[in-house]
Design an enzyme around this catalytic site. Structure first.
Site, PDB file in Angstrom:
ATOM      1  N   TYR A  61      -0.292 -13.152   0.540  1.00 43.81           N
ATOM      2  CA  TYR A  61       0.247 -13.018  -0.816  1.00 43.81           C
ATOM      3  C   TYR A  61       1.506 -12.153  -0.749  1.00 43.81           C
ATOM      4  CZ  TYR A  61      -2.826  -8.852  -0.494  1.00 43.81           C
ATOM      5  OH  TYR A  61      -3.481  -7.708  -0.081  1.00 43.81           O
TER       6      TYR A  61
ATOM      7  N   ASP B 176     -14.096   5.543   0.018  1.00 48.63           N
ATOM      8  CA  ASP B 176     -14.768   5.052   1.216  1.00 48.63           C
ATOM      9  C   ASP B 176     -15.776   6.047   1.774  1.00 48.63           C
ATOM     10  OD1 ASP B 176     -13.540   2.609   1.255  1.00 48.63           O
ATOM     11  OD2 ASP B 176     -12.065   3.117   2.785  1.00 48.63           O
TER      12      ASP B 176
ATOM     13  N   ARG C  57       0.804  -1.222   0.000  1.00 44.79           N
ATOM     14  CA  ARG C  57       0.000   0.000   0.000  1.00 44.79           C
ATOM     15  C   ARG C  57       0.841   1.279   0.000  1.00 44.79           C
ATOM     16  NH1 ARG C  57      -5.652  -0.158   1.334  1.00 44.79           N
ATOM     17  NH2 ARG C  57      -6.368   1.985   1.512  1.00 44.79           N
TER      18      ARG C  57
END
Length: 396
Positions: free
Chosen positions: A213, A291, A104
């Site tokens: 992952y 969001d 991120r």
């Protein structure tokens, strides 16, 4: 035209780039004193990467990220694998872009660098938003330090607890879902050799699931494990957790899950929030993005991707508009996005039961369940509409 963006997260920065590319002046107001992302890994599907390519950041991000060979399910206790779908070349051939697993902060920094390359002073830090106002010709952002910033329009990209959204529609914050997600970043070199494969694994079991992952050129393993039946009293989105509590939440799960928990240098515990999609994003010269508009559970891996899509469609709707046309342009943006994002939010909620079904308790019932819910046909129905969309060209 001058657009104000409240929030310097992934969606806000993507919108800023898309607007600046179209010659629209932008200023981004971010509450944090420094520009950084808290969190770990995210998955960027082809529909997100198509936009990132248009924004001029895809190739750099790809060089920092991972392109797993496949996604697979693992049964919570035995570890038995079932293929979910192949990635790599087959995804590029079908959708035009790869499916990347991304650290991120890499995505956030890449977007921030791109914003500053287009306008060096566009991002304003330590600028917490406390309210907003508008009139027939402008929108005003009110900051905690008393400043009042006026522009032609205001976009609330300020997250789950959006100040801008609550100014327009009070008491629209999401509620705690009853689920907590444990997140950690594990150095790949600390994992046993058999756990370093470039695969996205989703461990599914009754009442919970875990995902792992690779990230950041396969130097890091991302771990995120969600469990039902928890309480959340913290005011913040996350708090420090302990290995002991996490192990207790995943007692009886496969040794590989236990290993990742034990090897995690730091475990953060996030309270997952959910809310039915709100029916309106726009009032005149103020609208929402990411969001703030469509908070979602992370079970379709589309939250960040849809915020990126929002940014591109917003910029396309505003491009070429006169300041007097802004209310109509923002409504066009809302109409272009609200049905898709609402379907995404509801699909992520539906996946809670698919990942946490009681039918996953035993290998025999799990095999029947996965054949019914996660074979090729239902997977295509659930995901193809997401990945085949292109925010760069979709009709607006």
């Amino acid at each position: 035209m001058h657009i104000l963006l409240a929030g310097g997260g992934i969606g806000g920065l993507a919108a800023a780039v898309a607007l600046l590319q179209r010659g629209i002046d932008v200023d981004v107001y971010e509450r944090a004193p420094e520009l950084r992302e808290v969190g770990a890994g995210i998955q960027i599907s082809p529909n997100g990467n198509a936009v990132l390519d248009s924004l001029g950041v895809f190739e750099e991000l790809r060089s920092l990220s991972c392109d797993p060979a496949r996604k697979e399910f693992r049964l919570w206790n035995t570890g038995k694998p079932w293929p979910m779908f192949s990635l790599g070349k087959s995804v590029i051939e079908r959708y035009g872009y790869p499916y990347l697993t991304v650290y991120r902060p890499d995505l956030h920094q890449t977007l921030a660098d791109r914003v500053r390359a287009l306008k060096a002073d566009a991002i304003h830090l330590d600028s917490a938003v406390t309210g907003c106002e508008q009139n027939d010709s402008s929108a005003t952002l009110i900051l905690q330090n008393g400043q009042r910033i006026t522009g032609d329009a205001l976009i609330g990209a300020d997250g789950v607890r959006s100040v801008v959204r609550n100014a327009l529609w009070p008491d629209t914050d999401a509620a705690f879902s009853g689920m907590v997600t444990w997140r950690a970043l594990i150095p790949m070199t600390s994992l046993p050799e058999h756990m370093r494969e470039s695969v996205g694994s989703t461990w599914i079991g009754p009442g919970g699931h875990a995902v792992n992952y690779p990230l950041h050129r396969a130097e890091i393993m991302n771990f995120a494990a969600t469990i039902e039946g928890k309480r959340w009293t913290a005011q913040a989105s996350f708090e420090q957790g302990t290995v002991e509590e996490c192990l207790d939440d995943f007692k009886g799960w496969h040794e590989d899950v236990q290993t990742m928990i034990k090897l995690a240098p730091n475990l953060l515990k996030w309270g997952l929030m959910k809310r039915e999609p709100i029916p309106q994003w726009t009032q005149a010269r103020i609208s929402l993005l990411g969001d703030a508009a469509h908070v979602t559970l992370p079970f379709l891996a589309q939250g960040a991707v849809h915020a990126i899509e929002d940014g591109m469609v917003l910029a396309r709707c505003l491009a070429g508009a006169k300041p007097s046309d802004i209310p109509a342009a923002l409504l066009r943006y809302e109409h272009a996005r609200i049905e898709r994002t609402s379907r995404m939010v509801r699909g992520a909620t539906d996946n809670t039961e698919r990942f946490h079904s009681s039918e996953l308790a035993t290998e025999a019932s799990a095999a029947q369940y996965l054949e019914r819910e996660w074979s090729a046909a239902p997977i295509a129905e659930r995901y193809d509409w997401l990945y085949s969309y292109n925010a760069n060209t979709v009709e607006i």
